[in-house]
Motif scaffolding. Structure first.
Motif, mmCIF file in Angstrom:
data_model
loop_
_atom_site.group_PDB
_atom_site.id
_atom_site.type_symbol
_atom_site.label_atom_id
_atom_site.label_comp_id
_atom_site.label_asym_id
_atom_site.label_seq_id
_atom_site.Cartn_x
_atom_site.Cartn_y
_atom_site.Cartn_z
ATOM 1 N N GLY A 1 -20.392 -1.574 10.901
ATOM 2 C CA GLY A 1 -19.079 -1.560 11.949
ATOM 3 C C GLY A 1 -18.308 -2.568 12.173
ATOM 4 N N GLY A 2 -18.317 -3.705 11.698
ATOM 5 C CA GLY A 2 -17.346 -4.599 11.556
ATOM 6 C C GLY A 2 -16.336 -4.406 10.691
ATOM 7 N N LEU A 3 -16.452 -3.581 9.737
ATOM 8 C CA LEU A 3 -15.489 -3.321 8.583
ATOM 9 C C LEU A 3 -14.365 -2.678 9.383
ATOM 10 N N ILE A 4 -14.433 -1.753 10.335
ATOM 11 C CA ILE A 4 -13.236 -1.153 11.058
ATOM 12 C C ILE A 4 -12.363 -2.160 11.809
ATOM 13 N N PHE A 5 -13.118 -3.255 12.469
ATOM 14 C CA PHE A 5 -12.586 -4.244 13.146
ATOM 15 C C PHE A 5 -11.810 -5.057 12.139
ATOM 16 N N GLY A 6 -12.394 -5.873 11.171
ATOM 17 C CA GLY A 6 -11.884 -6.552 10.330
ATOM 18 C C GLY A 6 -10.645 -5.863 9.403
ATOM 19 N N LEU B 1 -15.068 -8.969 5.203
ATOM 20 C CA LEU B 1 -14.630 -8.014 3.961
ATOM 21 C C LEU B 1 -13.550 -6.974 4.297
ATOM 22 N N GLY B 2 -13.508 -6.635 5.515
ATOM 23 C CA GLY B 2 -12.552 -5.782 6.111
ATOM 24 C C GLY B 2 -11.164 -6.464 6.125
ATOM 25 N N ILE B 3 -11.008 -7.645 6.532
ATOM 26 C CA ILE B 3 -9.768 -8.355 6.348
ATOM 27 C C ILE B 3 -9.165 -8.413 4.927
ATOM 28 N N LEU B 4 -10.332 -8.954 4.150
ATOM 29 C CA LEU B 4 -9.727 -9.298 2.556
ATOM 30 C C LEU B 4 -9.303 -7.811 2.159
ATOM 31 N N ALA B 5 -10.083 -6.760 2.303
ATOM 32 C CA ALA B 5 -9.800 -5.255 1.653
ATOM 33 C C ALA B 5 -8.462 -4.839 2.115
ATOM 34 N N ALA B 6 -8.065 -5.356 3.633
ATOM 35 C CA ALA B 6 -6.854 -4.717 3.938
ATOM 36 C C ALA B 6 -5.827 -5.637 3.305
ATOM 37 N N ASN B 7 -5.832 -7.003 3.259
ATOM 38 C CA ASN B 7 -5.050 -7.790 2.644
ATOM 39 C C ASN B 7 -4.517 -7.344 1.344
ATOM 40 N N GLY C 1 -8.637 1.383 19.102
ATOM 41 C CA GLY C 1 -9.193 0.342 20.221
ATOM 42 C C GLY C 1 -10.659 0.920 20.686
ATOM 43 N N VAL C 2 -10.458 2.242 21.014
ATOM 44 C CA VAL C 2 -11.764 2.829 21.725
ATOM 45 C C VAL C 2 -12.914 2.617 20.842
#
Length: 518
Positions: free
Chosen positions: A33-38, A180-186, A144-145
């Motif tokens: 669930g943290g992936l979507i936020f990151g 991980l989500g932040i890194l993947a996005a970058n 956001g929801v």
């Protein structure tokens, strides 16, 4: 739930049981669930530095950026519509997290995760196909929801499933997934920025559907926690689940303690009102203060606007995105440090060390930028000098990633009593999202107005929050969340709020021998 040890009379004693493969896998799936936020944190800053995206939706910013050579570098991205695009998600998450508390309490933690995943998927579709700013903003609201529901339920789920002696490690998996989500996005932003035709930003935004699909499908296969089952009156199912997650038949003491905590929880008819009562004052303060202070570290300024910030330092477009990738790698590696040390050295050590490191690096970054750009914001920054700024930003990111990053989610989720846990976690998420919204709204105007002093502003807050931890945040390493009241009773300040006489149900659990003391 948390089997494990309490601190009582200096004696530490564990419930029987172990970390089973079943618990490890379920916690790993829930943590996604943290992936979507990151992913959203990383992707937002990236696409807002892409010229095709800016030219289509924010032409004034694109024009100002092209004309910025030789002019004030601090102000070239200052745009209220652009800021609203970034920060609208967090306002929606704030509102959603308040509704998520009822879903989490009445239907279970897994269904809040499912709702979060589905609405995030809808937002991905709108953002990827956006034709105007209205579609972008509506998509961001749906995202956001999703974030609000996921962030409200995942930390609670992880804290309840994990054995107390490993709760920090398993709960920090949520922060690990964010990084991980932040890194993947970058990395994705770096690649899509090179796509000819100027449509790479659509791919960046649409690919958020991948982490959303993971948590949506994964939540359908997650079991309910024993705490949630007991809270909803399913005692037999709760006992069977506790047997499965502990990997032992010797669960009587832990189940008895869970049952007492659950009985007290069901007696609470208005958790939003009860959390304001005196005996919950320490928990309410932690639910508000820790996420509020977490955002005042300035971390989301760095992670939202890393590419924008590096362009301000006169990195090229691709170079600024690569610099954001570098900070993302540092974030991930430093988070792993926290995962493997939080249950060994404790929460306070990481809080205090990370705070000191962030303070020094923020002051250094502000001094380096101020020395070159000064008040005018007009200067040519040598490559070596800019690299030094990136290094210090990485030092800052590392300090956050093993302290306030994961602990900002872990500590509030583990100190809340079962009776007020959904409401308290909603307050934590709502406070986090509100402060994220405020900081995101204010950063670009503040950068334009305060210039390099902005970094000193955040450094001052880091100093204040480190002092707050030193004085008011107790050590919770190895303490079962059902017995957390004992921690408050022994704290030099909070003990005045938490006494046995405050609770007519006398539901505070004395964990030394695993029985309830009346």
């Amino acid at each position: 739930m948390a089997g494990g040890a309490a601190v009582g009379g200096g004696v530490r004693q564990d419930y029987p049981g172990r970390l089973t493969l079943f618990v490890f896998i379920t916690c790993l799936v829930a943590a996604t669930g943290g992936l979507i936020f990151g992913y959203d944190i990383g992707i937002s800053g990236g696409v807002t530095s892409m010229d095709p995206f800016l030219s289509r939706f924010f032409p004034s910013v694109s024009r100002k950026q092209r004309e910025a050579d030789g002019s004030n570098q601090y102000c070239k991205f200052d745009s209220q519509p652009l800021t609203m695009f970034t920060s609208s998600l967090y306002l929606a998450a704030l509102v959603a997290s308040l509704f998520a508390a009822s879903v989490t309490r009445l239907a279970g933690r897994k269904w809040s995760m499912f709702v979060g995943g589905v609405t995030f998927l809808a937002g991905c579709a709108l953002n990827g196909a956006a034709q105007d700013i209205a579609m972008l903003i509506l998509g961001r609201v749906l995202l956001g929801v999703g974030v609000g529901f996921a962030n409200q339920s995942v930390p609670v789920y992880l804290s309840e499933m994990a054995p107390a002696r490993m709760r920090g490690m398993l709960n920090n998996a949520f922060q690990l997934m964010i990084t991980l989500g932040i890194l993947a996005a970058n990395l994705i932003n770096y690649g899509t920025n090179k796509i000819s035709g100027g449509w790479g930003w659509r791919l960046s935004l649409a690919l958020a559907a991948v982490p959303a699909a993971i948590i949506t499908v994964g939540s359908l296969f997650l079991p309910d926690t024993p705490n949630s089952l007991l809270e909803r009156g399913k005692a037999d199912d709760a006992r069977r689940m506790l047997l499965r997650v502990r990997g032992t038949d010797d669960i009587d003491a832990e189940y008895r303690d869970l049952a007492v905590a659950s009985e007290a929880s069901r007696a609470v008819e208005r958790p939003w009102r009860d959390i304001l009562r005196r005996r919950y004052r320490p928990q309410l303060v932690m639910a508000v203060a820790i996420p509020l202070l977490q955002q005042l570290t300035g971390i989301n300024v760095i992670m939202f606007y890393a590419p924008v910030l590096f362009q301000t330092l006169r990195f090229g477009g691709s170079a600024s995105l690569m610099s954001a990738v570098i900070t993302g790698v540092v974030f991930l590696m430093a988070t792993l440090v926290s995962v493997f040390t939080v249950d060994r050295v404790g929460r306070r050590v990481l809080f205090l060390q990370g705070g000191a490191q962030m303070f020094v690096s923020q002051v250094t970054v502000g001094a380096l930028i101020g020395a070159k750009l000064g008040w005018s914001g007009v200067a040519e920054i040598p490559a070596g000098y800019a690299a030094a700024v990136v290094v210090m930003i990485c030092v800052y990111v590392a300090g956050f990633a093993w302290s306030w990053g994961p602990l900002g989610w872990l500590v509030p989720s583990e100190v809340l009593s079962l009776a007020v846990r959904p409401a308290g976690q909603s307050i934590t998420v709502a406070t986090n999202m509100f402060m994220t919204f405020v900081v995101a709204q204010a950063f670009l105007p503040m950068l334009c107005s305060l210039k390099f002093v902005l970094f000193f502003f955040f450094a001052a807050w880091v100093a204040a929050m480190t002092l707050f931890v030193a004085l008011f945040v107790p050590e919770t390493k190895g303490v079962p969340i059902e017995g957390m009241a004992n921690v408050w009773k022994r704290h030099w300040y909070w003990k005045r709020f938490v006494t046995d006489d405050d609770d007519p149900r006398r539901a505070d659990i004395q964990m030394g021998n695993g029985v309830v003391k009346n």
